[in-house]
Design a protein around this motif. Structure first.
Motif, mmCIF file in Angstrom:
data_model
loop_
_atom_site.group_PDB
_atom_site.id
_atom_site.type_symbol
_atom_site.label_atom_id
_atom_site.label_comp_id
_atom_site.label_asym_id
_atom_site.label_seq_id
_atom_site.Cartn_x
_atom_site.Cartn_y
_atom_site.Cartn_z
ATOM 1 N N LEU A 119 0.951 -1.022 -0.043
ATOM 2 C CA LEU A 119 -0.181 0.090 0.007
ATOM 3 C C LEU A 119 0.711 1.243 -0.188
ATOM 4 C CD1 LEU A 119 -2.784 1.633 0.571
ATOM 5 C CD2 LEU A 119 -2.219 1.066 3.036
ATOM 6 N N MET A 120 2.001 1.149 1.157
ATOM 7 C CA MET A 120 2.709 2.684 1.091
ATOM 8 C C MET A 120 3.603 2.630 -0.214
ATOM 9 S SD MET A 120 3.825 2.688 5.167
ATOM 10 C CE MET A 120 4.668 1.211 5.055
ATOM 11 N N PHE A 121 4.063 1.629 -0.745
ATOM 12 C CA PHE A 121 5.127 1.854 -1.777
ATOM 13 C C PHE A 121 4.319 2.369 -3.216
ATOM 14 C CE2 PHE A 121 7.571 -0.352 -5.187
ATOM 15 C CZ PHE A 121 8.785 0.353 -5.203
ATOM 16 N N MET A 122 2.902 1.818 -3.491
ATOM 17 C CA MET A 122 2.415 1.926 -4.461
ATOM 18 C C MET A 122 1.589 3.542 -4.597
ATOM 19 S SD MET A 122 -0.195 -1.221 -5.270
ATOM 20 C CE MET A 122 -0.622 -0.433 -6.714
ATOM 21 N N LEU A 123 1.451 3.956 -3.042
ATOM 22 C CA LEU A 123 1.170 5.260 -2.897
ATOM 23 C C LEU A 123 2.335 6.151 -3.161
ATOM 24 C CD1 LEU A 123 -1.186 5.155 0.288
ATOM 25 C CD2 LEU A 123 -1.805 6.262 -2.008
ATOM 26 N N LEU A 124 3.523 5.709 -2.803
ATOM 27 C CA LEU A 124 4.705 6.723 -3.054
ATOM 28 C C LEU A 124 4.928 6.477 -4.492
ATOM 29 C CD1 LEU A 124 6.900 5.397 -0.325
ATOM 30 C CD2 LEU A 124 6.358 7.769 -0.423
ATOM 31 N N VAL A 125 4.790 5.609 -5.329
ATOM 32 C CA VAL A 125 5.083 5.655 -6.686
ATOM 33 C C VAL A 125 4.008 6.477 -7.545
ATOM 34 C CG1 VAL A 125 5.317 4.155 -8.830
ATOM 35 C CG2 VAL A 125 6.479 3.380 -6.798
ATOM 36 N N ALA A 178 1.719 11.220 -1.152
ATOM 37 C CA ALA A 178 1.596 9.822 -0.237
ATOM 38 C C ALA A 178 1.878 10.077 1.014
ATOM 39 C CB ALA A 178 2.449 8.917 -1.047
ATOM 40 N N ILE A 179 2.485 11.008 1.491
ATOM 41 C CA ILE A 179 2.640 11.345 3.179
ATOM 42 C C ILE A 179 1.361 11.586 3.524
ATOM 43 C CG2 ILE A 179 3.987 12.640 4.684
ATOM 44 C CD1 ILE A 179 5.895 13.194 2.754
ATOM 45 N N ASP A 180 0.510 12.402 3.202
ATOM 46 C CA ASP A 180 -0.854 12.739 3.870
ATOM 47 C C ASP A 180 -1.744 11.563 3.364
ATOM 48 O OD1 ASP A 180 0.082 15.173 4.753
ATOM 49 O OD2 ASP A 180 -0.087 16.008 2.672
ATOM 50 N N GLU A 181 -1.544 10.872 2.357
ATOM 51 C CA GLU A 181 -2.901 9.990 1.799
ATOM 52 C C GLU A 181 -2.721 8.729 2.504
ATOM 53 O OE1 GLU A 181 -5.295 10.410 0.020
ATOM 54 O OE2 GLU A 181 -4.922 12.287 -0.206
ATOM 55 N N VAL A 182 -1.618 8.095 2.811
ATOM 56 C CA VAL A 182 -1.489 6.710 3.741
ATOM 57 C C VAL A 182 -2.501 6.719 4.736
ATOM 58 C CG1 VAL A 182 0.026 5.308 4.946
ATOM 59 C CG2 VAL A 182 0.951 6.401 3.021
ATOM 60 N N VAL A 183 -2.665 7.811 5.671
ATOM 61 C CA VAL A 183 -3.545 7.615 6.759
ATOM 62 C C VAL A 183 -4.782 7.749 6.647
ATOM 63 C CG1 VAL A 183 -3.488 9.957 7.173
ATOM 64 C CG2 VAL A 183 -3.800 8.611 9.000
ATOM 65 N N ASN A 184 -5.303 8.248 4.970
ATOM 66 C CA ASN A 184 -6.483 8.381 4.616
ATOM 67 C C ASN A 184 -7.195 6.944 4.265
ATOM 68 O OD1 ASN A 184 -6.870 11.035 5.254
ATOM 69 N ND2 ASN A 184 -6.011 11.670 3.202
ATOM 70 N N TYR A 185 -6.001 6.198 3.633
ATOM 71 C CA TYR A 185 -6.428 4.818 3.030
ATOM 72 C C TYR A 185 -6.568 3.846 4.337
ATOM 73 C CZ TYR A 185 -5.900 5.625 -1.875
ATOM 74 O OH TYR A 185 -6.393 6.230 -3.136
ATOM 75 N N LEU A 186 -5.821 4.013 5.434
ATOM 76 C CA LEU A 186 -5.994 3.277 6.433
ATOM 77 C C LEU A 186 -7.061 3.370 7.347
ATOM 78 C CD1 LEU A 186 -2.216 3.269 8.037
ATOM 79 C CD2 LEU A 186 -3.331 1.420 6.787
ATOM 80 N N ILE A 187 -7.437 4.609 7.331
ATOM 81 C CA ILE A 187 -8.730 5.136 8.091
ATOM 82 C C ILE A 187 -10.049 4.477 7.456
ATOM 83 C CG2 ILE A 187 -10.545 6.910 8.680
ATOM 84 C CD1 ILE A 187 -8.114 8.787 9.173
#
Length: 459
Positions: free
Chosen positions: A277-283, A289-298
């Motif tokens: 999840l994190m790697f795909m967001l970064l790419v 992606a720094i702000d989006e990881v937490v949104n996807y986890l929520i």
């Protein structure tokens, strides 16, 4: 001699109340919370300690289930990013060239649904498989209702009832039975094979018969454009489509090599999904992606707690039947007690002549009843508890009985027979949920009967 106290009778009464409420398709959370409170009141003689017991029971259940809730949340979050980037389409694309006839369509759609559901759970898999493979299957001549049957039986049936990878279902039933998750998984392998083989084969035979009679209509579903705008370029989508299955296959190799089971296996799958999840967001999003990881986890956690929210009070009550009693209420059982469920099982064996036939039939019945609410998960702790009672009475077979109850509960309630539980598949395939549930009825009932008979020889 087993000492049966008022606590044992109260616990048994509330087990029966839970079953009655499930038969009448009523939610059992209130009954379970009252059960914890009354058991606490009788044990401690204190209202405030009983109220504390209810809270402690819910906290204990959340602690026991948190790993399962978390991995499902992460898997769903990863599924969301797969959809946004279009990687899910590329993961399925290689199978499209093989779907040329109705027969191949039925088995390929089903098998792909089963494998994807093992790793991503059926709920995310429905959209992934339905949107891409369903129109192709219909174009190959398989009626839309038959496509829905295939997705249901292989995904919400075989994959969800076994749950070998994520291990959410065996975690719940093992907790109710007071045994290791690995024991339930081992015991469920032959039952899963029998139930899956019989059910899907009977359904296939009935579909072929009705297609010849012209009773199943073939019409085209709208096929989604495979190459619309996504967050990743085609080359990146193909790369991730290859790497993600390899990553999970490596997890399976590691599990085998280092004998990882239960919580350890869950942690490995969950950690892998989180890094994907994190790697795909970064790419795909770079610095955003720094702000989006937490949104996807929520989003994932919202889904996880929505699924398991109704299960927590029920699991809390059934954890009281075993070692959870000490953590939730304290040391209030008789000195020679081995747990409420164990005590009841031993007492039952001294009063009623229990045999394998009666035990297997009872667990299938109890499991099916717990599935009537359309969840499949809300009552499988009860199936585990009842399995322990009968297993203790028989002196063997607790794991097999637990796996059997799990199979019955999830096949009935997890999304094959209850109309409101099959709505996602029915909506994707544009068929009536009532027609789909009716079409599943004969195969699932025959499968449960055959699986129950096989379980009698395995106990």
């Amino acid at each position: 001699m087993v000492q049966i106290t008022l606590l044992h009778f109260i616990y048994l009464i509330f087990i029966l109340l839970v079953i009655v409420f499930m038969i009448f398709k009523k939610d059992t959370s209130l009954v379970c919370i009252l059960g914890i409170f009354i058991l606490g009141l009788v044990a401690t003689g204190s209202v405030y300690q009983s109220m504390m017991g209810v809270f402690n029971g819910l906290a204990y259940a959340i602690k026991e289930l948190l790993g399962t809730i978390l991995i499902i949340s992460i898997i769903v979050a990863m599924g969301n990013i797969l959809e946004k980037t279009g990687v899910n389409k590329e993961m399925i694309r290689p199978f499209l060239k093989f779907i040329k006839t109705p027969d191949l369509a039925y088995w390929i759609v089903g098998l792909v649904m089963m494998v994807v559901s093992w790793f991503f759970w059926p709920s995310p898999a429905v959209a992934l498989i339905g949107v891409i493979l369903a129109p192709v299957a219909v174009k190959a001549g398989l009626p839309a209702l038959a496509v829905a049957v295939s997705m249901n039986l292989f995904g919400h049936g075989i994959a969800l009832s076994s749950d070998f990878v994520i291990q959410g279902a065996p975690k719940l039933t093992a907790g109710g039975a007071g045994i290791e998750v690995s024991e339930v998984i081992r015991a469920s392998i032959p039952l899963t094979f029998v139930m899956g083989f019989v059910t899907t084969l009977v359904a296939f035979i009935l579909i072929k018969r009705d297609m010849k009679k012209g009773l199943l209509e073939v019409y085209n579903l709208q096929e989604e454009e495979m190459d619309k705008e996504y967050w990743l370029s085609l080359s990146y989508r193909k790369l991730f489509a290859a790497l993600i299955p390899i990553a999970f296959l490596l997890d399976i190799v590691i599990m085998k090599k280092y004998n990882l089971q239960g919580g350890d296996a869950t942690a490995l799958i969950g950690g892998t999904a989180l890094f994907i999840l994190m790697f795909m967001l970064l790419v795909s999003l770079k610095t955003k992606a720094i702000d989006e990881v937490v949104n996807y986890l929520i989003e994932g956690l919202q889904f996880g707690f929505k699924v398991f929210g109704p299960v927590i009070p029920i699991a809390a009550f059934f954890y009281l039947g075993d070692e959870g009693f000490l953590s939730i209420l304290g040391e209030y059982l008789p000195k020679n007690s081995t747990g409420l469920v164990n005590d009841l099982g031993l007492a039952l064996s001294q009063i009623v002549p229990i045999n394998k036939v009666f035990g297997a039939a009872a667990l299938t019945t109890v499991g099916a009843i717990t599935g009537l609410d359309g969840s499949g998960f809300s009552g499988i702790s009860l199936a585990g508890t009842v399995a322990k009672i009968f297993g203790t009475a028989l002196g063997k077979g607790t794991a097999t009985l637990t796996a059997l109850g799990q199979q019955a509960a999830i096949w009935v309630g997890g999304g094959t027979l209850i109309p409101w539980a099959v709505i996602p598949v029915a909506a994707i395939c544009k068929v009536s949920p009532f027609d789909l549930a009716k079409r599943n009825l004969i195969p699932v009932v025959i499968g449960l009967i055959v699986t129950t008979v096989v379980a009698m020889f395995l106990i």
